[in-house]
Design a protein around this motif. Structure first.
Motif, PDB file in Angstrom:
ATOM      1  N   MET A   1     -18.613  -5.937 -45.008  1.00 53.97           N
ATOM      2  CA  MET A   1     -17.761  -4.888 -45.497  1.00 53.97           C
ATOM      3  C   MET A   1     -16.566  -5.525 -46.183  1.00 53.97           C
ATOM      4  O   MET A   1     -15.954  -6.428 -45.661  1.00 53.97           O
ATOM      5  N   ASN A   2     -16.228  -5.044 -47.348  1.00 50.49           N
ATOM      6  CA  ASN A   2     -15.065  -5.600 -48.030  1.00 50.49           C
ATOM      7  C   ASN A   2     -13.834  -4.765 -47.727  1.00 50.49           C
ATOM      8  O   ASN A   2     -13.913  -3.698 -47.136  1.00 50.49           O
ATOM      9  N   GLN A   3     -12.676  -5.254 -48.150  1.00 51.42           N
ATOM     10  CA  GLN A   3     -11.407  -4.605 -47.825  1.00 51.42           C
ATOM     11  C   GLN A   3     -11.321  -3.181 -48.370  1.00 51.42           C
ATOM     12  O   GLN A   3     -10.641  -2.347 -47.803  1.00 51.42           O
ATOM     13  N   ARG A   4     -11.994  -2.856 -49.474  1.00 53.84           N
ATOM     14  CA  ARG A   4     -11.924  -1.518 -50.037  1.00 53.84           C
ATOM     15  C   ARG A   4     -12.558  -0.483 -49.127  1.00 53.84           C
ATOM     16  O   ARG A   4     -12.278   0.692 -49.237  1.00 53.84           O
ATOM     17  N   GLN A   5     -13.416  -0.895 -48.216  1.00 52.74           N
ATOM     18  CA  GLN A   5     -14.088   0.037 -47.329  1.00 52.74           C
ATOM     19  C   GLN A   5     -13.289   0.301 -46.051  1.00 52.74           C
ATOM     20  O   GLN A   5     -13.685   1.112 -45.247  1.00 52.74           O
ATOM     21  N   VAL A   6     -12.152  -0.362 -45.886  1.00 54.47           N
ATOM     22  CA  VAL A   6     -11.313  -0.173 -44.713  1.00 54.47           C
ATOM     23  C   VAL A   6     -10.445   1.054 -44.936  1.00 54.47           C
ATOM     24  O   VAL A   6      -9.906   1.257 -46.020  1.00 54.47           O
ATOM     25  N   ASP A   8      -7.470   3.492 -45.282  1.00 53.39           N
ATOM     26  CA  ASP A   8      -6.058   3.301 -45.594  1.00 53.39           C
ATOM     27  C   ASP A   8      -5.223   3.559 -44.354  1.00 53.39           C
ATOM     28  O   ASP A   8      -5.458   4.508 -43.628  1.00 53.39           O
ATOM     29  N   GLY A   9      -4.239   2.712 -44.120  1.00 48.33           N
ATOM     30  CA  GLY A   9      -3.369   2.873 -42.973  1.00 48.33           C
ATOM     31  C   GLY A   9      -3.982   2.438 -41.651  1.00 48.33           C
ATOM     32  O   GLY A   9      -3.386   2.641 -40.607  1.00 48.33           O
ATOM     33  N   ALA A  10      -5.177   1.860 -41.687  1.00 50.98           N
ATOM     34  CA  ALA A  10      -5.804   1.400 -40.446  1.00 50.98           C
ATOM     35  C   ALA A  10      -4.980   0.263 -39.856  1.00 50.98           C
ATOM     36  O   ALA A  10      -4.439  -0.560 -40.584  1.00 50.98           O
ATOM     37  N   PRO A  11      -4.870   0.222 -38.538  1.00 55.82           N
ATOM     38  CA  PRO A  11      -4.120  -0.873 -37.917  1.00 55.82           C
ATOM     39  C   PRO A  11      -4.726  -2.221 -38.265  1.00 55.82           C
ATOM     40  O   PRO A  11      -5.940  -2.344 -38.391  1.00 55.82           O
ATOM     41  N   ARG A  12      -3.873  -3.230 -38.450  1.00 56.54           N
ATOM     42  CA  ARG A  12      -4.352  -4.582 -38.711  1.00 56.54           C
ATOM     43  C   ARG A  12      -4.608  -5.267 -37.373  1.00 56.54           C
ATOM     44  O   ARG A  12      -3.749  -5.314 -36.504  1.00 56.54           O
ATOM     45  N   VAL A  13      -5.809  -5.778 -37.234  1.00 59.46           N
ATOM     46  CA  VAL A  13      -6.200  -6.535 -36.048  1.00 59.46           C
ATOM     47  C   VAL A  13      -6.396  -7.984 -36.466  1.00 59.46           C
ATOM     48  O   VAL A  13      -7.074  -8.262 -37.453  1.00 59.46           O
ATOM     49  N   VAL A  14      -5.782  -8.887 -35.734  1.00 57.92           N
ATOM     50  CA  VAL A  14      -5.938 -10.315 -35.989  1.00 57.92           C
ATOM     51  C   VAL A  14      -6.816 -10.902 -34.894  1.00 57.92           C
ATOM     52  O   VAL A  14      -6.580 -10.664 -33.704  1.00 57.92           O
ATOM     53  N   VAL A  15      -7.834 -11.634 -35.299  1.00 57.48           N
ATOM     54  CA  VAL A  15      -8.725 -12.327 -34.368  1.00 57.48           C
ATOM     55  C   VAL A  15      -8.470 -13.821 -34.512  1.00 57.48           C
ATOM     56  O   VAL A  15      -8.534 -14.356 -35.620  1.00 57.48           O
ATOM     57  N   LEU A  26     -16.907 -10.570 -33.902  1.00 55.54           N
ATOM     58  CA  LEU A  26     -15.766  -9.694 -33.653  1.00 55.54           C
ATOM     59  C   LEU A  26     -15.278  -9.032 -34.939  1.00 55.54           C
ATOM     60  O   LEU A  26     -14.990  -7.833 -34.964  1.00 55.54           O
ATOM     61  N   VAL A  27     -15.195  -9.812 -35.998  1.00 59.65           N
ATOM     62  CA  VAL A  27     -14.757  -9.269 -37.286  1.00 59.65           C
ATOM     63  C   VAL A  27     -15.719  -8.180 -37.757  1.00 59.65           C
ATOM     64  O   VAL A  27     -15.301  -7.095 -38.174  1.00 59.65           O
ATOM     65  N   SER A  28     -16.996  -8.442 -37.665  1.00 55.04           N
ATOM     66  CA  SER A  28     -18.001  -7.467 -38.083  1.00 55.04           C
ATOM     67  C   SER A  28     -17.897  -6.178 -37.260  1.00 55.04           C
ATOM     68  O   SER A  28     -17.933  -5.071 -37.820  1.00 55.04           O
ATOM     69  N   LEU A  29     -17.763  -6.308 -35.956  1.00 53.39           N
ATOM     70  CA  LEU A  29     -17.639  -5.143 -35.084  1.00 53.39           C
ATOM     71  C   LEU A  29     -16.394  -4.330 -35.428  1.00 53.39           C
ATOM     72  O   LEU A  29     -16.459  -3.105 -35.591  1.00 53.39           O
ATOM     73  N   LEU A  30     -15.267  -5.002 -35.540  1.00 51.44           N
ATOM     74  CA  LEU A  30     -14.015  -4.301 -35.816  1.00 51.44           C
ATOM     75  C   LEU A  30     -14.019  -3.640 -37.193  1.00 51.44           C
ATOM     76  O   LEU A  30     -13.545  -2.514 -37.347  1.00 51.44           O
ATOM     77  N   ARG A  31     -14.569  -4.305 -38.179  1.00 54.84           N
ATOM     78  CA  ARG A  31     -14.650  -3.697 -39.514  1.00 54.84           C
ATOM     79  C   ARG A  31     -15.595  -2.497 -39.527  1.00 54.84           C
ATOM     80  O   ARG A  31     -15.350  -1.538 -40.250  1.00 54.84           O
ATOM     81  N   SER A  32     -16.641  -2.538 -38.726  1.00 54.65           N
ATOM     82  CA  SER A  32     -17.558  -1.392 -38.656  1.00 54.65           C
ATOM     83  C   SER A  32     -16.848  -0.175 -38.059  1.00 54.65           C
ATOM     84  O   SER A  32     -17.255   0.956 -38.291  1.00 54.65           O
ATOM     85  N   MET A  33     -15.759  -0.425 -37.328  1.00 53.04           N
ATOM     86  CA  MET A  33     -14.957   0.643 -36.740  1.00 53.04           C
ATOM     87  C   MET A  33     -13.763   0.988 -37.631  1.00 53.04           C
ATOM     88  O   MET A  33     -12.845   1.689 -37.208  1.00 53.04           O
ATOM     89  N   LYS A  34     -13.785   0.459 -38.874  1.00 49.61           N
ATOM     90  CA  LYS A  34     -12.779   0.761 -39.908  1.00 49.61           C
ATOM     91  C   LYS A  34     -11.407   0.158 -39.659  1.00 49.61           C
ATOM     92  O   LYS A  34     -10.405   0.639 -40.168  1.00 49.61           O
TER      93      LYS A  34
END
Length: 71
Positions: A1-6, A8-15, A26-34
């Motif tokens: 998933m690229n950044q355009r699919q996130v 807007d305003g979604a919390p930033r999570v750092v792994v 972890l990145v894949s899971l979190l991005r799938s949850m937007k």
């Protein structure tokens, strides 16, 4: 998933995880949850490239080379 699919305003999570397979999962899971996700392999890498002010949540490995996630 690229950044355009996130969302807007979604919390930033750092792994921060040194195991690439775990980090990628972890990145894949979190991005799938937007979530807006940034990933780093060490605390030193985050310190040099990350921006703490924009972080909503951090997921840290406890055992990292150099400085641990607890430190």
């Amino acid at each position: 998933m690229n950044q355009r699919q996130v969302a807007d305003g979604a919390p930033r999570v750092v792994v921060i995880e040194d195991d690439q397979g775990v980090r990628d999962s972890l990145v894949s899971l979190l991005r799938s949850m937007k979530f807006n996700v940034s990933a780093f392999s060490s605390t030193a890498e985050f310190s040099s490239k990350g921006h703490l002010a924009s972080v909503g949540c951090m997921i840290l490995d406890v055992r990292l080379p150099g400085q641990s996630g607890v430190e």
